[in-house]
Design a protein around this motif. Structure first.
Motif, mmCIF file in Angstrom:
data_model
loop_
_atom_site.group_PDB
_atom_site.id
_atom_site.type_symbol
_atom_site.label_atom_id
_atom_site.label_comp_id
_atom_site.label_asym_id
_atom_site.label_seq_id
_atom_site.Cartn_x
_atom_site.Cartn_y
_atom_site.Cartn_z
ATOM 1 N N THR A 124 42.496 38.335 25.959
ATOM 2 C CA THR A 124 43.232 37.296 25.237
ATOM 3 C C THR A 124 42.399 36.032 25.391
ATOM 4 O OG1 THR A 124 44.562 36.459 27.102
ATOM 5 C CG2 THR A 124 45.432 38.363 25.901
ATOM 6 N N SER A 125 42.805 34.959 24.752
ATOM 7 C CA SER A 125 42.009 33.733 24.798
ATOM 8 C C SER A 125 41.904 33.145 26.194
ATOM 9 C CB SER A 125 42.597 32.695 23.842
ATOM 10 O OG SER A 125 43.925 32.370 24.217
ATOM 11 N N ASP A 126 42.814 33.516 27.103
ATOM 12 C CA ASP A 126 42.783 32.941 28.449
ATOM 13 C C ASP A 126 42.710 33.985 29.566
ATOM 14 O OD1 ASP A 126 45.319 33.971 28.188
ATOM 15 O OD2 ASP A 126 46.350 32.043 28.296
ATOM 16 N N MET A 127 42.447 35.249 29.226
ATOM 17 C CA MET A 127 42.380 36.308 30.233
ATOM 18 C C MET A 127 41.049 37.039 30.142
ATOM 19 S SD MET A 127 43.987 37.805 32.759
ATOM 20 C CE MET A 127 45.773 37.650 32.561
ATOM 21 N N CYS A 128 40.278 36.965 31.226
ATOM 22 C CA CYS A 128 38.964 37.603 31.287
ATOM 23 C C CYS A 128 39.013 38.760 32.280
ATOM 24 C CB CYS A 128 37.917 36.581 31.725
ATOM 25 S SG CYS A 128 36.237 37.235 31.908
ATOM 26 N N PHE A 129 38.447 39.902 31.913
ATOM 27 C CA PHE A 129 38.373 41.068 32.781
ATOM 28 C C PHE A 129 36.930 41.281 33.237
ATOM 29 C CE2 PHE A 129 42.247 43.643 31.038
ATOM 30 C CZ PHE A 129 43.091 42.680 31.585
ATOM 31 N N VAL A 130 36.795 41.578 34.519
ATOM 32 C CA VAL A 130 35.500 41.941 35.097
ATOM 33 C C VAL A 130 35.635 43.343 35.682
ATOM 34 C CG1 VAL A 130 33.696 41.324 36.746
ATOM 35 C CG2 VAL A 130 35.106 39.517 35.703
ATOM 36 N N VAL A 131 34.785 44.263 35.270
ATOM 37 C CA VAL A 131 34.805 45.634 35.776
ATOM 38 C C VAL A 131 33.594 45.832 36.680
ATOM 39 C CG1 VAL A 131 34.905 48.080 35.200
ATOM 40 C CG2 VAL A 131 35.907 46.392 33.623
ATOM 41 N N GLN A 132 33.855 46.244 37.916
ATOM 42 C CA GLN A 132 32.786 46.507 38.879
ATOM 43 C C GLN A 132 32.941 47.894 39.462
ATOM 44 O OE1 GLN A 132 33.351 43.219 41.744
ATOM 45 N NE2 GLN A 132 31.282 42.558 41.244
ATOM 46 N N ASP A 133 31.825 48.473 39.930
ATOM 47 C CA ASP A 133 31.947 49.681 40.745
ATOM 48 C C ASP A 133 31.654 49.319 42.191
ATOM 49 O OD1 ASP A 133 29.178 49.708 41.202
ATOM 50 O OD2 ASP A 133 28.797 51.074 39.548
ATOM 51 N N ASN A 134 31.808 50.277 43.081
ATOM 52 C CA ASN A 134 31.717 49.955 44.504
ATOM 53 C C ASN A 134 30.289 49.800 45.020
ATOM 54 O OD1 ASN A 134 30.969 52.618 44.495
ATOM 55 N ND2 ASN A 134 32.641 53.343 45.804
ATOM 56 N N SER A 135 29.325 49.686 44.093
ATOM 57 C CA SER A 135 27.977 49.285 44.506
ATOM 58 C C SER A 135 27.891 47.769 44.667
ATOM 59 C CB SER A 135 26.935 49.755 43.481
ATOM 60 O OG SER A 135 27.107 49.060 42.247
ATOM 61 N N ALA A 136 28.932 47.065 44.172
ATOM 62 C CA ALA A 136 28.961 45.610 44.297
ATOM 63 C C ALA A 136 29.108 45.220 45.764
ATOM 64 C CB ALA A 136 30.121 45.040 43.486
ATOM 65 N N PRO A 137 28.499 44.118 46.170
ATOM 66 C CA PRO A 137 28.614 43.686 47.571
ATOM 67 C C PRO A 137 30.065 43.378 47.926
ATOM 68 C CG PRO A 137 27.640 41.957 46.220
ATOM 69 C CD PRO A 137 27.687 43.187 45.375
ATOM 70 N N SER A 138 30.428 43.652 49.167
ATOM 71 C CA SER A 138 31.788 43.395 49.638
ATOM 72 C C SER A 138 31.916 41.923 50.001
ATOM 73 C CB SER A 138 32.101 44.274 50.849
ATOM 74 O OG SER A 138 33.404 44.024 51.322
ATOM 75 N N LEU A 139 32.585 41.160 49.149
ATOM 76 C CA LEU A 139 32.734 39.718 49.369
ATOM 77 C C LEU A 139 34.065 39.423 50.042
ATOM 78 C CD1 LEU A 139 31.483 38.382 45.910
ATOM 79 C CD2 LEU A 139 30.166 38.613 48.020
ATOM 80 N N SER A 140 34.056 38.484 50.958
ATOM 81 C CA SER A 140 35.306 38.043 51.575
ATOM 82 C C SER A 140 36.092 37.203 50.585
ATOM 83 C CB SER A 140 35.003 37.206 52.824
ATOM 84 O OG SER A 140 34.380 35.982 52.449
ATOM 85 N N ARG A 141 37.361 36.964 50.898
ATOM 86 C CA ARG A 141 38.176 36.123 50.026
ATOM 87 C C ARG A 141 37.577 34.715 49.929
ATOM 88 N NH1 ARG A 141 44.589 36.162 49.592
ATOM 89 N NH2 ARG A 141 43.978 38.321 49.487
ATOM 90 N N GLU A 142 37.036 34.222 51.039
ATOM 91 C CA GLU A 142 36.452 32.888 51.035
ATOM 92 C C GLU A 142 35.234 32.834 50.108
ATOM 93 O OE1 GLU A 142 37.319 34.592 53.761
ATOM 94 O OE2 GLU A 142 39.104 33.390 54.248
ATOM 95 N N GLU A 143 34.434 33.898 50.107
ATOM 96 C CA GLU A 143 33.255 33.934 49.248
ATOM 97 C C GLU A 143 33.658 34.014 47.772
ATOM 98 O OE1 GLU A 143 29.808 36.107 51.913
ATOM 99 O OE2 GLU A 143 31.523 37.318 51.261
ATOM 100 N N ILE A 144 34.682 34.807 47.468
ATOM 101 C CA ILE A 144 35.164 34.891 46.083
ATOM 102 C C ILE A 144 35.739 33.552 45.651
ATOM 103 C CG2 ILE A 144 36.847 35.973 44.553
ATOM 104 C CD1 ILE A 144 36.526 38.532 46.177
ATOM 105 N N THR A 145 36.487 32.900 46.551
ATOM 106 C CA THR A 145 37.046 31.580 46.244
ATOM 107 C C THR A 145 35.937 30.588 45.936
ATOM 108 O OG1 THR A 145 38.961 31.981 47.673
ATOM 109 C CG2 THR A 145 38.460 29.695 47.137
ATOM 110 N N GLY A 146 34.860 30.636 46.726
ATOM 111 C CA GLY A 146 33.736 29.744 46.477
ATOM 112 C C GLY A 146 33.077 29.999 45.130
ATOM 113 N N THR A 147 32.968 31.289 44.771
ATOM 114 C CA THR A 147 32.391 31.644 43.473
ATOM 115 C C THR A 147 33.242 31.116 42.331
ATOM 116 O OG1 THR A 147 31.382 33.659 44.373
ATOM 117 C CG2 THR A 147 31.728 33.582 41.989
ATOM 118 N N ILE A 148 34.558 31.319 42.441
ATOM 119 C CA ILE A 148 35.474 30.829 41.406
ATOM 120 C C ILE A 148 35.430 29.309 41.319
ATOM 121 C CG2 ILE A 148 37.883 30.681 40.700
ATOM 122 C CD1 ILE A 148 36.675 33.436 40.309
#
Length: 287
Positions: A124-148
Motif C-alpha cells: 500500500t502507499s504506506d506499507m513496505c515489506f522486506v523479505v529476508q532469509d536466514n542468511s541475513a545477519p542476526s541484528l539486535s533490536r537496538e541495531e534494527i532501531t538504529g537502522t530505522i
C-alpha cells in the motif's frame, strides 16, 4: 462504486477496516475501508477488470512490484519462490509521508541497510515489506532501531516495524505470513515500542477477545481504571518482572512508596501484584 452492488456480484466479499486479511483477497480501498474479494472467486478476466477499477478509485502513487514474492503474498501464486532457507517478513509502516517522498530511493536504501534481502516492495502507499532469509545477519533490536532511525532522519518520516519470525518455506508459509500481517495492522496502534516482534504483541492479540467477552474481566478492569496511577503501576511491575526495586526506579518513586501502592491495590482489588500469575492477569486487563 457501491459495496452493496459488489456484494451482489461477490457474496463472499467483505468490508474491513484493514487492508490485510488472513485469507487471499483482492483488495480495493472504499470510504476509508477496504473491500476484500476472495481471489479464488475471480477468473483472469475479472481480475483484470477489478485492477482497472482499482486504478480509477485510487491511482497508484507507489511503484507496484511484479516480483514473485509480491505475487505470492498477494495470492496470485500458490507456492513461494524457490528457496531452501527459512524466510521472514519485515513489515514497515510509514507515517507522515509527503509529496516529496521518493519510493525508489527508499527501496534502494532498505536493500542497502538490510542487506542481504530477497525482496523489498510496497503493498500500500504506506506499507513496505522486506523479505529476508536466514542468511541475513542476526541484528539486535537496538541495531534494527538504529537502522530505522537512519532512514527516518533521511526521509523525515516516522516508521513502525514488525520483525517477523523465520519460517520454513512450505505449504503453510502463506497462511503464517498472512496472520503476521493481520497481527501487525491490528496491533500497531497499541504498541508501546516502534520495533516489535511476536512476543511483544502475542499477549494482547491472542487474549483480547476472551478479555473483552468476560464479565469478570470487565469488572476487574473497571476497578483498575478507576485509579489514575494503577495502570502505570502494573506496567512498571510487569516490565521489571515483579522486581520492586527496578519498578520503583523506573517510576521515579521510593521503594516504600511503591510498596504502599501495591498494598493499596491488593486491598481494593483482592489481587496481589507480588504474585506473578496475578500480575499477569492485571497486565492482561490493561492491554
Amino acid at each position: 462504486m457501491n459495496f452493496s452492488k459488489i456484494k451482489q456480484l461477490y457474496p463472499d466479499a467483505q468490508l474491513s477496516d484493514y487492508p490485510f486479511l488472513e485469507s487471499d483477497t483482492f483488495r480495493i480501498p472504499y470510504k476509508n475501508k477496504w473491500i476484500h474479494i476472495p481471489t479464488d472467486k475471480l477468473n483472469d478476466k475479472e481480475w483484470h477488470l477489478l485492477n482497472l477499477l482499482k486504478e480509477e478509485v485510487q491511482p497508484t502513487s507507489f511503484p507496484v512490484s511484479r516480483s514473485d514474492w509480491f505475487q505470492y503474498l498477494e495470492g496470485n501464486k500458490e507456492l513461494p519462490p524457490q528457496t531452501t532457507r527459512s524466510v521472514r517478513l519485515i513489515q514497515l509502516y510509514l507515517e507522515k509521508m509527503d509529496d516529496q517522498f521518493d519510493y525508489s530511493i527508499w527501496i534502494d536504501s532498505i536493500i542497502h541497510l538490510f542487506d542481504p534481502v530477497l525482496d523489498v516492495f510496497f503493498v500500500t502507499s504506506d506499507m513496505c515489506f522486506v523479505v529476508q532469509d536466514n542468511s541475513a545477519p542476526s541484528l539486535s533490536r537496538e541495531e534494527i532501531t538504529g537502522t530505522i532511525k537512519t532512514l527516518e532522519d533521511d526521509f523525515s518520516i516516522r516508521t513502525n516495524a514488525y520483525i517477523g519470525h523465520y519460517w520454513q518455506p512450505d505449504s503453510h508459509l502463506k497462511s503464517i505470513l498472512k496472520e503476521e500481517q493481520a497481527i501487525f495492522q491490528q496491533e500497531v496502534t497499541h504498541l508501546n515500542d516502534r520495533i516489535n516482534a511476536l512476543p511483544d504483541v502475542a499477549l494482547r492479540y491472542f487474549t483480547k477477545e476472551a478479555v473483552a467477552g468476560s464479565s469478570i474481566m470487565k469488572e476487574l478492569k473497571k476497578q483498575i481504571e478507576n485509579q489514575e496511577d494503577w495502570k502505570e503501576l502494573v506496567v512498571a511491575l510487569w516490565e521489571s518482572q515483579g522486581n520492586v526495586s527496578v519498578a520503583a526506579k523506573n517510576l521515579f518513586v521510593h521503594r516504600n512508596t511503591l510498596q504502599y501502592r501495591m498494598d493499596r491495590f491488593n486491598e481494593t482489588t483482592g489481587l496481589s501484584l507480588k504474585n506473578m500469575n496475578e500480575l499477569l492477569l492485571c497486565y492482561l486487563l490493561i492491554l
